[in-house]
Design an enzyme around this catalytic site. Structure first.
Site, PDB file in Angstrom:
ATOM      1  N   GLN A   8      56.672  31.889  45.445  1.00 29.74           N
ATOM      2  CA  GLN A   8      55.397  32.016  46.158  1.00 29.74           C
ATOM      3  C   GLN A   8      54.805  30.648  46.524  1.00 29.74           C
ATOM      4  O   GLN A   8      53.700  30.569  47.026  1.00 29.74           O
ATOM      5  CB  GLN A   8      54.397  32.866  45.362  1.00 29.74           C
ATOM      6  N   LYS A  54      39.045  36.978  42.538  1.00 29.10           N
ATOM      7  CA  LYS A  54      39.079  35.656  43.199  1.00 29.10           C
ATOM      8  C   LYS A  54      40.212  35.635  44.231  1.00 29.10           C
ATOM      9  O   LYS A  54      40.071  35.101  45.311  1.00 29.10           O
ATOM     10  CB  LYS A  54      39.276  34.526  42.195  1.00 29.10           C
ATOM     11  N   ASP A  55      41.344  36.236  43.857  1.00 24.02           N
ATOM     12  CA  ASP A  55      42.467  36.345  44.794  1.00 24.02           C
ATOM     13  C   ASP A  55      42.362  37.707  45.496  1.00 24.02           C
ATOM     14  O   ASP A  55      43.218  38.581  45.315  1.00 24.02           O
ATOM     15  CB  ASP A  55      43.786  36.195  44.037  1.00 24.02           C
ATOM     16  N   HIS A 112      42.615  30.824  31.523  1.00 22.77           N
ATOM     17  CA  HIS A 112      41.192  30.492  31.397  1.00 22.77           C
ATOM     18  C   HIS A 112      40.412  31.799  31.228  1.00 22.77           C
ATOM     19  O   HIS A 112      41.012  32.891  31.172  1.00 22.77           O
ATOM     20  CB  HIS A 112      40.727  29.688  32.613  1.00 22.77           C
ATOM     21  N   MET A 165      50.229  33.295  35.840  1.00 21.33           N
ATOM     22  CA  MET A 165      51.127  32.133  35.905  1.00 21.33           C
ATOM     23  C   MET A 165      50.761  31.160  34.788  1.00 21.33           C
ATOM     24  O   MET A 165      51.106  29.971  34.850  1.00 21.33           O
ATOM     25  CB  MET A 165      51.040  31.463  37.280  1.00 21.33           C
ATOM     26  N   GLY A 166      50.057  31.647  33.770  1.00 17.38           N
ATOM     27  CA  GLY A 166      49.715  30.799  32.624  1.00 17.38           C
ATOM     28  C   GLY A 166      48.565  29.859  32.918  1.00 17.38           C
ATOM     29  O   GLY A 166      47.804  30.077  33.860  1.00 17.38           O
ATOM     30  N   HIS A 168      41.365  34.863  33.352  1.00 22.38           N
ATOM     31  CA  HIS A 168      42.498  35.661  32.842  1.00 22.38           C
ATOM     32  C   HIS A 168      42.074  36.466  31.615  1.00 22.38           C
ATOM     33  O   HIS A 168      42.448  37.633  31.464  1.00 22.38           O
ATOM     34  CB  HIS A 168      43.653  34.749  32.403  1.00 22.38           C
TER      35      HIS A 168
HETATM   36  O1  PAF Z   1      47.735  35.502  40.696  1.00 21.25           O
HETATM   37  C1  PAF Z   1      48.716  35.009  40.116  1.00 21.25           C
HETATM   38  O2  PAF Z   1      48.599  34.345  39.082  1.00 21.25           O
HETATM   39  C2  PAF Z   1      50.111  35.196  40.700  1.00 21.25           C
HETATM   40  O3  PAF Z   1      50.066  35.247  42.080  1.00 21.25           O
HETATM   41  C3  PAF Z   1      50.830  36.428  40.122  1.00 21.25           C
HETATM   42  C4  PAF Z   1      50.113  37.723  40.468  1.00 21.25           C
HETATM   43  C5  PAF Z   1      50.960  36.302  38.610  1.00 21.25           C
HETATM   44  C6  PAF Z   1      52.245  36.520  40.702  1.00 21.25           C
HETATM   45  O4  PAF Z   1      53.002  35.392  40.414  1.00 21.25           O
END
Ligand code: PAF
Length: 290
Positions: free
Chosen positions: A68, A156-157, A41, A37-38, A44
């Site tokens: 979401q 983390k997620d 950091h 989602m930009g 990513h």
């Molecule tokens: O983890 C994220 O940044 C978001 O949930 C994702 C996987 C890009 C979906 O929008």
């Protein structure tokens, strides 16, 4: 890291990205995909570097997915910095960035949703109803648009990665899922785009999350078998930060996310905490000795 900063190609539409990817696919090239989602950091970038190392072509999506977020959540103020993100991705030598707008992703009449049952229901699913429906829907759309060989998610997620694993299996998507370790600040705070919301005081207090996870690990390594006791000690640490509010502190089965009764094998400690209205999540795999 690549230093010959050649800008990644930026695509705003599904058609243009598909046209770019077609020759890569036709020539049997491996495509790696990092959905984001930009507000990028190091977390990513660790995914991007893995994709660069393992594939011929790396695609990064940058899209703050409205579906979401609940209406009460931070969609409007979620950090957006496309120019800065493109700069970072140039340095990594990424081939393509997909940054669609909302009409491209959800055109008028859009009416199909992906709902993963089971692993999406506890923890984040309880606190953020509808969140994983939005995540699963956009992830399946992005997978269909990019058609990658491999996709990269961050640990983390953790729950999100289980949801994605489940949908890849259930929908027979020919995509390999790679889940890479959480990247942390020197004081242990998990990197997150939402850390930018924290005031200096709240940023300091946020270290209790990592401290609570470390304590849980120490307790379990020392032979503690009672989830209730571990959770009590973790909550004590978290609540030592003035104003901290706990959404959950849970010890769960790493596959099903069901609460564990006794700690006998690998157990996931998962935490969601609010500090000055900013919601932070983190987790750690706890492993008893032996
Ligand atoms: O983890 C994220 O940044 C978001 O949930 C994702 C996987 C890009 C979906 O929008």
């Amino acid at each position: 890291m690549h230093t010959d900063a050649s800008r990644p190609q930026l695509f705003r539409t599904v058609t243009s990205l598909r046209a770019f990817l077609l020759p890569w696919r036709r020539n049997g090239k491996r495509i790696g995909f990092v959905p984001t989602m930009g507000a990028l950091h190091e977390g990513h970038l660790s995914l991007v570097r893995a994709s660069k190392a393992e594939n011929d072509c790396t695609v990064v999506s940058i899209y703050v997915n409205p579906t979401q977020f609940a209406p009460s959540e931070d969609f409007a103020r979620y950090p957006r910095n496309l120019a800065g993100d493109l700069e970072l991705l140039s340095k990594e030598g990424v081939e393509a960035v997909f940054a669609p707008d909302d009409t491209e992703m959800y055109p008028p009449g859009f009416n199909t949703w992906v709902e993963v049952r089971g692993v999406s229901e506890p923890l984040e699913g309880q606190c953020r109803p509808g969140h994983f429906r939005g995540v699963a829907t956009v992830v399946v759309k992005l997978f269909n648009i990019v058609q990658p060989d491999v996709t990269y998610f961050g640990a983390k997620d953790y729950q999100q990665s289980l949801v994605v694993r489940q949908l890849i299996r259930d929908l027979n998507l020919p995509i390999e899922l790679r889940v890479l370790p959480t990247v942390r600040e020197p004081d242990g705070l998990a990197m997150s785009s939402r850390n930018s919301y924290l005031s200096p005081q709240a940023r300091q207090k946020a270290t209790v999350i990592w401290k609570s996870l470390k304590l849980a690990q120490e307790l379990v390594e020392a032979g503690e078998k009672s989830p209730r006791e571990v959770i009590r000690r973790m909550e004590e640490v978290i609540l030592s930060a003035e104003g901290a509010m706990i959404d959950y502190v849970a010890l769960v089965d790493p596959e099903t996310l069901a609460p564990v009764e006794v700690i006998l094998g690998p157990t996931l400690a998962a935490v969601a905490v609010r500090l000055e209205g900013t919601r932070l999540i983190d987790n750690m795999m706890l492993c008893p000795k032996g």
